[in-house]
Design a protein around this motif. Structure first.
Motif, short mmCIF file in Angstrom:
data_model
loop_
_atom_site.label_atom_id
_atom_site.label_comp_id
_atom_site.label_asym_id
_atom_site.label_seq_id
_atom_site.Cartn_x
_atom_site.Cartn_y
_atom_site.Cartn_z
N LEU A 129 0.84 -1.20 0.00
CA LEU A 129 0.00 0.00 0.00
C LEU A 129 0.88 1.25 0.00
N ILE A 130 1.91 1.25 0.85
CA ILE A 130 2.83 2.40 0.92
C ILE A 130 3.47 2.64 -0.44
N ARG A 131 3.99 1.56 -1.07
CA ARG A 131 4.67 1.72 -2.35
C ARG A 131 3.70 2.15 -3.45
N GLY A 132 2.48 1.63 -3.40
CA GLY A 132 1.48 2.04 -4.38
C GLY A 132 1.16 3.52 -4.27
N LEU A 133 0.99 3.99 -3.03
CA LEU A 133 0.67 5.41 -2.83
C LEU A 133 1.82 6.29 -3.29
N MET A 134 3.05 5.82 -3.07
CA MET A 134 4.22 6.62 -3.46
C MET A 134 4.50 6.52 -4.95
#
Lengths: 207, 207
Positions: A49-54
Motif C-alpha cells: 500500500l505504501i509503495r502504491g501510494l508513493m
C-alpha cells in the motif's frame, strides 16, 4: 517472517523497510529477541500500500503518513471518515493565479447548477478554481465549455467508485479502499483519458 | 515592456524569468541596448503557460522544456503532433510491481474490448498496467470491475476535449490546447471527481 523475507516478498530493500518503521508508516515487527523482529502478512499488505501510494500516486512520505493515520483510526461516522481520508490525500493548491476570486465564484455557481452537496470552500473546489483561473490566464477560458461534460463523466465515475467502496465489509477496508481508489484511481483515470484521446484523435484525423 | 513590467504583470519574479530564459523555456527579449531587453504579450502568455504547467500540472522544468518544444515545432501531421505532445507530458512509470505482465495482458484485452485504436505498447497503456498491477498487489484487484464505467466516462471526456481542441484555428494553438488541456485537464478532472465523491457520499451515507 524475518525482515529479509519481508524484503524479498515485497521488493522493498531492508534499509527502506527500517526507514518506514522509523517514520511511523509501517508498524514495527513483534520482537522475538533484542535484535530480531517477526513480521506477518499485514506488513506485506501495508508495504505494498505504501509503495502504491508513493510510486503510482506520487505521494510523499509525510502525506503517506497522514493518509495511513486516517486508514488506521476510523472512529467517526463514515461520511466524515471518507472526507478526512480524501482531504489528507489532496495536495494543497500552489500559487494564487490572477482572477482566482472570479474563478471561485464560477466554481460555486457550477456546484449549485449540478445540485452537488458540496461546500464551495472544499479543498477540491479550491483546486478546481485554481485550475480554471489558470486556463483563463493563458487564454483558454473557453475550456470551461467542456465542464458539464466532465461533470456528467465524474458523476458516473463517482457512482462506480462508491459502489466499489460500499462493497467493503469493515470500516478499515472501507477507508483503505477510499484512499486507494482516490489516489490510484486518479492514475487510472489519467492514463485512460490519454488512451481515449489517442483513439479519438486517430478516428478524427486519420480517417 | 521591460523585464520589471513583465514580472509585475505575471507575478513571476525577475530572477525566475531570467532562469526560464537561460533554461530555454522562455524566448529571450529583443535587445534594445547591451543590457536591456524588450518583452511583449507573447512573453506574458508563455510565462503564464509555464507557471500553469508547473503549479497546476506539477511538471518539472525539464518536462516543461520538452512540452514547449512540442508546442514550438509542430511540423508533422496533426495526429502525430498530438501524440508527441501527449508523450512529452506523460510521466514515465515508476517501478515494476509484481504481476505487471499479467496486468499488461489485461490492458491489451481491455483496449481490444473497447475497440480503441491504440497501440497496447503506448506509454499510457503501460501506466494503466502499472496502476492495475498495484491495485491487485494490495488486494484491491476487484477495482477492475469499475474499468468499463471509467472507459465510458473517458470516451465522453475525450470527445469533449477533442471538440475543444478542434476549434483552434492554427496548428500552434492546436498543439498548445492539447498540452494545456491534457495537463490542466487532469487537474480539473481530479478535483471534480473528488467533488462528485463528496456529493455521492453525502447522498449515500447522510441520507
Amino acid at each position: 517472517m524475518r525482515i529479509g523475507e519481508l524484503s524479498r516478498r515485497t521488493g522493498v530493500a531492508v534499509p527502506t523497510i527500517k526507514y518506514y518503521v522509523r517514520e511511523g508508516l509501517l508498524p514495527a515487527g513483534r520482537l522475538t529477541s533484542p535484535n530480531q523482529a517477526d513480521y506477518d502478512d499485514s506488513h506485506i499488505r501495508r508495504l505494498r500500500l505504501i509503495r502504491g501510494l508513493m510510486d503510482v500516486g506520487g505521494l510523499s512520505v509525510s502525506v503517506v503518513r497522514e493518509v495511513l493515520a486516517a486508514v488506521d483510526a476510523p472512529e467517526e461516522p463514515v461520511h466524515k471518515v471518507l472526507g478526512a481520508a480524501q482531504e489528507a490525500i489532496t495536495p494543497p493548491t500552489v500559487g494564487e493565479p490572477d482572477g482566482l476570486d472570479e474563478a471561485r465564484r464560477a466554481v460555486a455557481e457550477f456546484i449549485r447548477r449540478r445540485g452537488w452537496r458540496v461546500d464551495p470552500g472544499h479543498v477540491s473546489a479550491e483546486a478546481l478554481a485554481v485550475a480554471l483561473a489558470t486556463f483563463r490566464g493563458i487564454g483558454h477560458g473557453a475550456f470551461e465549455e467542456v465542464l458539464d461534460d466532465y461533470a456528467v463523466a465524474c458523476e458516473r465515475i463517482a457512482a462506480a467508485d462508491l459502489a466499489y467502496v460500499g462493497r467493503q465489509v469493515d470500516v478499515d477496508s472501507l477507508v483503505e479502499s477510499v484512499v486507494v481508489g482516490t489516489v490510484l484511481g486518479d492514475a487510472v483515470l489519467s492514463a485512460m483519458r490519454r488512451l481515449a484521446h489517442v483513439d479519438g484523435s486517430a478516428r478524427q484525423y486519420e480517417g
